[in-house]
Motif scaffolding. Structure first.
Motif, PDB file in Angstrom:
ATOM      1  N   HIS A  60      26.528  68.146  31.294  1.00  0.00           N
ATOM      2  CA  HIS A  60      27.403  67.845  30.147  1.00  0.00           C
ATOM      3  C   HIS A  60      27.249  66.364  29.779  1.00  0.00           C
ATOM      4  O   HIS A  60      26.858  65.552  30.613  1.00  0.00           O
ATOM      5  CB  HIS A  60      28.868  68.183  30.480  1.00  0.00           C
ATOM      6  N   HIS A  62      28.428  62.484  28.232  1.00  0.00           N
ATOM      7  CA  HIS A  62      29.544  61.539  28.082  1.00  0.00           C
ATOM      8  C   HIS A  62      29.072  60.400  27.191  1.00  0.00           C
ATOM      9  O   HIS A  62      27.915  59.977  27.291  1.00  0.00           O
ATOM     10  CB  HIS A  62      29.956  60.916  29.423  1.00  0.00           C
ATOM     11  N   HIS A 104      24.998  64.635  32.573  1.00  0.00           N
ATOM     12  CA  HIS A 104      24.946  64.768  34.033  1.00  0.00           C
ATOM     13  C   HIS A 104      25.631  66.054  34.487  1.00  0.00           C
ATOM     14  O   HIS A 104      26.345  66.692  33.724  1.00  0.00           O
ATOM     15  CB  HIS A 104      25.533  63.534  34.739  1.00  0.00           C
TER      16      HIS A 104
END
Ligand code: FE2
Length: 288
Positions: A60, A62, A104
């Motif tokens: 996912h 960020h 990550h």
């Protein structure tokens, strides 16, 4: 004269499911506490039941924030889009500055014995650093100093300072302090916190009395049991009394006082910047 901080708010975490199905106790980014500038989210994860966490957090993104993982027990394996990988184990900390963006995965492992337990905190980045290069500060438990006070309190210093000893995580914009404090039965603890900094405590074992109480006076302070998050008023120190023993995280940092636009794992200043993050993801230009 020193001004002790009072407890202004007590937050009971709510249970949420995140990632591919991980059960968490969330106290910041919850209905009762959306944002505690500069802290965007605070999760306590942990269970004796592997089905509560084994699905983990597959790949996912960020952008615009820092994620701080501190493990009490068990292990989380991680790997990311810029070639880092490793294991965060018992007592280890990972302070990840996503900046312009990383992808990550964070996958908790089933321990041979005991439980998997830890915390994730999201720290906001100021507008001028939201698109900075990604950076990690990762420290094994052995690199995190521990100080024992005359009163018997044991303090692990992840960031900031306690009794002149400095934690390993440094050069973070919000000038954070992150302490893991254990106070034995009948002892007390006091720690200066910079005026104007936001501060909270998360109690995860036992119960403590927090606030501007004087010893043997009528002001009794605020009792905070596990698992509650206590938000403090401004002031220059936090005082804690532990009639039955308590363990908590004491976390503080400088508020940014900037507008925020948040969408899942992205936290920027404007909706247009969120839109840009989504477009970058779609166009495969997210990782700079
Ligand atoms: Fe993440």
């Amino acid at each position: 004269m020193q001004k002790l901080r009072k407890v202004t708010d007590l937050v009971e975490p709510i249970y949420v499911m995140e990632g591919a199905g991980v059960l968490l106790r969330r106290s910041i980014a919850s209905p009762s506490l959306d944002y505690l500038d500069p802290f965007l989210l605070f999760d306590h994860f942990g269970s004796q039941n592997p089905t509560d966490y084994l699905a983990g957090f597959p790949m996912h993104p960020h952008r615009g924030i820092e994620t701080v993982t501190y493990m009490l027990d068990g292990q989380v394996e991680h790997k990311d889009s810029i070639g880092n990988s490793g294991t965060i184990g018992q007592g280890d900390v990972q302070w990840m500055t996503s900046g312009s963006g990383i992808l990550h995965e964070e996958m908790p492992k089933e321990p041979d014995e005991g439980i998997m337990e830890g915390f994730q905190l999201w720290v906001n980045l100021p507008a001028k650093l939201k698109m900075t290069a990604p950076r990690y500060q990762e420290f094994k438990a052995s690199k995190i100093p521990e100080v024992q006070t005359d009163d018997g309190a044991v303090v692990k210093i992840i960031a900031g300072q306690f009794h002149g000893v400095e934690g390993p995580v440094t050069e973070i914009f919000v000038d954070p302090e992150y302490l893991d404090v254990s106070i034995p039965t009948g002892s007390s603890f006091e720690q200066p916190i910079k005026q104007g900094h936001t501060a909270f405590a998360y109690v995860f074992e036992g119960e403590g009395i927090f606030g501007d109480f004087e010893f043997n006076s009528l002001n009794k302070g605020t009792s905070v049991p596990a698992t509650y998050l206590a938000v403090f008023s401004d002031g220059d120190a936090v005082r804690v009394l532990a009639p039955q023993g308590v363990r908590f995280l004491l976390i503080s940092g400088k508020p940014l006082k900037e507008p925020i636009a948040r969408y899942g794992p992205f936290v920027m200043n404007t909706p247009e910047e969120i839109q840009q993050a989504l477009e970058d993801l779609q166009n495969n230009t997210f990782v700079k």
